[in-house]
Scaffold this motif. Structure first.
Motif, short mmCIF file in Angstrom:
data_model
loop_
_atom_site.label_atom_id
_atom_site.label_comp_id
_atom_site.label_asym_id
_atom_site.label_seq_id
_atom_site.Cartn_x
_atom_site.Cartn_y
_atom_site.Cartn_z
N GLU A 160 -14.99 -0.53 -14.39
CA GLU A 160 -14.54 0.31 -13.98
C GLU A 160 -12.91 0.00 -13.97
O GLU A 160 -12.76 -0.61 -13.50
N THR A 161 -11.71 1.05 -14.97
CA THR A 161 -10.21 0.41 -14.38
C THR A 161 -9.60 1.22 -13.65
O THR A 161 -10.28 2.12 -13.59
N ARG A 162 -8.82 0.36 -13.33
CA ARG A 162 -8.75 1.32 -11.09
C ARG A 162 -7.25 0.80 -11.48
O ARG A 162 -6.94 -0.03 -12.34
N ASN A 163 -6.95 2.02 -10.44
CA ASN A 163 -4.75 1.24 -9.86
C ASN A 163 -5.22 1.09 -8.71
O ASN A 163 -4.16 0.56 -8.32
N LEU A 164 -5.80 0.62 -8.27
CA LEU A 164 -6.64 0.42 -6.63
C LEU A 164 -6.09 -1.45 -6.19
O LEU A 164 -5.67 -1.78 -4.95
N TYR A 165 -5.57 -1.88 -7.60
CA TYR A 165 -5.13 -3.27 -7.56
C TYR A 165 -3.77 -3.53 -7.69
O TYR A 165 -3.13 -4.74 -7.56
N ARG A 166 -2.89 -2.35 -7.81
CA ARG A 166 -1.99 -2.77 -8.71
C ARG A 166 -0.45 -3.27 -7.15
O ARG A 166 0.37 -3.07 -7.52
N ARG A 167 -1.02 -3.22 -5.98
CA ARG A 167 -0.27 -3.15 -5.03
C ARG A 167 -0.49 -4.43 -4.51
O ARG A 167 0.43 -5.47 -3.62
N LEU A 174 -4.11 10.35 -2.56
CA LEU A 174 -5.22 9.29 -1.93
C LEU A 174 -4.39 8.18 -2.29
O LEU A 174 -3.63 7.52 -2.83
N ASN A 175 -4.07 7.86 -0.47
CA ASN A 175 -2.91 6.39 -0.33
C ASN A 175 -4.20 5.21 -0.84
O ASN A 175 -4.31 5.04 0.47
N LEU A 176 -4.08 4.32 -1.86
CA LEU A 176 -5.39 3.02 -1.29
C LEU A 176 -4.72 2.11 -1.28
O LEU A 176 -5.33 0.97 -1.02
N THR A 177 -3.59 2.24 -1.15
CA THR A 177 -2.74 1.09 -0.39
C THR A 177 -3.13 1.14 0.91
O THR A 177 -2.74 0.23 2.06
N ASP A 178 -3.35 2.54 2.52
CA ASP A 178 -3.62 2.44 2.98
C ASP A 178 -5.54 2.15 3.32
O ASP A 178 -5.83 3.15 3.11
N ALA A 179 -6.13 1.05 3.65
CA ALA A 179 -7.65 0.87 3.99
C ALA A 179 -7.92 1.75 5.07
O ALA A 179 -9.11 1.95 4.67
N HIS A 229 -9.69 9.32 -12.46
CA HIS A 229 -10.15 10.53 -11.23
C HIS A 229 -9.49 9.66 -10.20
O HIS A 229 -8.74 10.81 -9.31
N THR A 230 -9.17 8.81 -9.89
CA THR A 230 -7.57 8.16 -8.41
C THR A 230 -7.02 9.50 -9.17
O THR A 230 -5.84 9.21 -7.72
N ASP A 231 -6.45 8.78 -10.01
CA ASP A 231 -4.56 9.67 -9.96
C ASP A 231 -5.03 11.03 -9.33
O ASP A 231 -3.44 11.49 -9.51
N GLN A 232 -5.81 11.77 -10.04
CA GLN A 232 -5.81 13.18 -9.96
C GLN A 232 -6.25 13.10 -8.05
O GLN A 232 -5.55 14.47 -7.28
#
Length: 226
Positions: free
Chosen positions: A72-79, A42-47, A36-39
């Motif tokens: 949930e499998t997330r990209n949120l943690y890649r930073r 949204l910059n998930l690294t900016d709080a 979902h977030t890949d679509q």
């Protein structure tokens, strides 16, 4: 025959872990899966951008709390190197339940128990201040973890301190104290702490997911958010 933890959790009633004045009808699901977030642009690294995204989701749905995220499998943690380095597999499967609402919101003990441990986990992307409670019901001992708290939430705490169901134990923290996320509570149920104190993995790799699914059952068995 001994009951398992999941059965015991399902039997519990009227559980709230944040502001008890907010009814579950005022909650809305929030999808932060990678697909979902890949679509989203949204910059998930900016709080701050992330917090604005959550606030807009709540406003658009006329809700007060956004929830979700178990397995949930997330990209949120890649930073953050907390979740991937040269030695470990990428940890990106979330094994708690997130409750998204403003910093300063009261955090409540899910059940009667005592403080097992607490700690400020200061790495980028980590829990920030976290409290772990120990509970025993019908001779079955288990733990609940409350992460992304305010720093003040650790003041006056002591190991073994008794807590009662529904009592305020903390408030939600703001970025960057909370690990640099939009304000939310990470709530997790743990069967075996594996000797850890003040911290326990809230995200796992694909290789580990079978173990953590068994050791950390769905928190919504207890909360019953629909």
């Amino acid at each position: 025959m001994n009951r398992n933890l999941e059965e015991l959790l399902i039997e519990q009633k009227n559980i709230k872990v944040i502001d008890s004045s907010i009814d579950y009808k005022d909650y809305v699901a929030l999808d932060l899966s990678a697909t979902h977030t890949d679509q989203l642009d949204l910059n998930l690294t900016d709080a701050l951008i992330f917090e604005e995204f959550v606030e807009n989701h709540l406003s658009n749905n006329k809700a007060k709390v956004a929830f979700g995220g178990y397995l949930e499998t997330r990209n949120l943690y890649r930073r953050s190197e907390v979740f991937k380095n040269e030695i470990t597999d990428e940890r990106n499967i979330h094994i708690g339940l997130d409750l998204w609402i403003k910093a300063g919101t009261s955090v409540l003990a899910a059940l009667d128990g005592k403080i097992h441990s607490f700690q400020n986990n200061t790495a980028l992307g980590d829990y920030g201040p976290a409290i772990i409670l120990e509970h025993t019901i019908d001779n079955l001992t288990f733990y609940t973890l409350y992460g992304h708290l305010s720093l003040d939430s650790l003041d006056g705490k002591s190991v073994g301190q008794i807590v009662k169901k529904g009592n305020q134990i903390a408030t939600l923290g703001a970025a960057p104290i909370n690990g640099d996320y939009a304000p939310h509570l990470h709530f997790q149920i743990i069967k075996d702490m594996q000797g850890k104190k003040g911290d326990y993995p809230g995200v796992c790799s694909k290789k580990e997911v079978d173990f953590y699914t068994r050791n950390c059952p769905n928190p919504n068995f207890l909360l019953k958010i629909k």
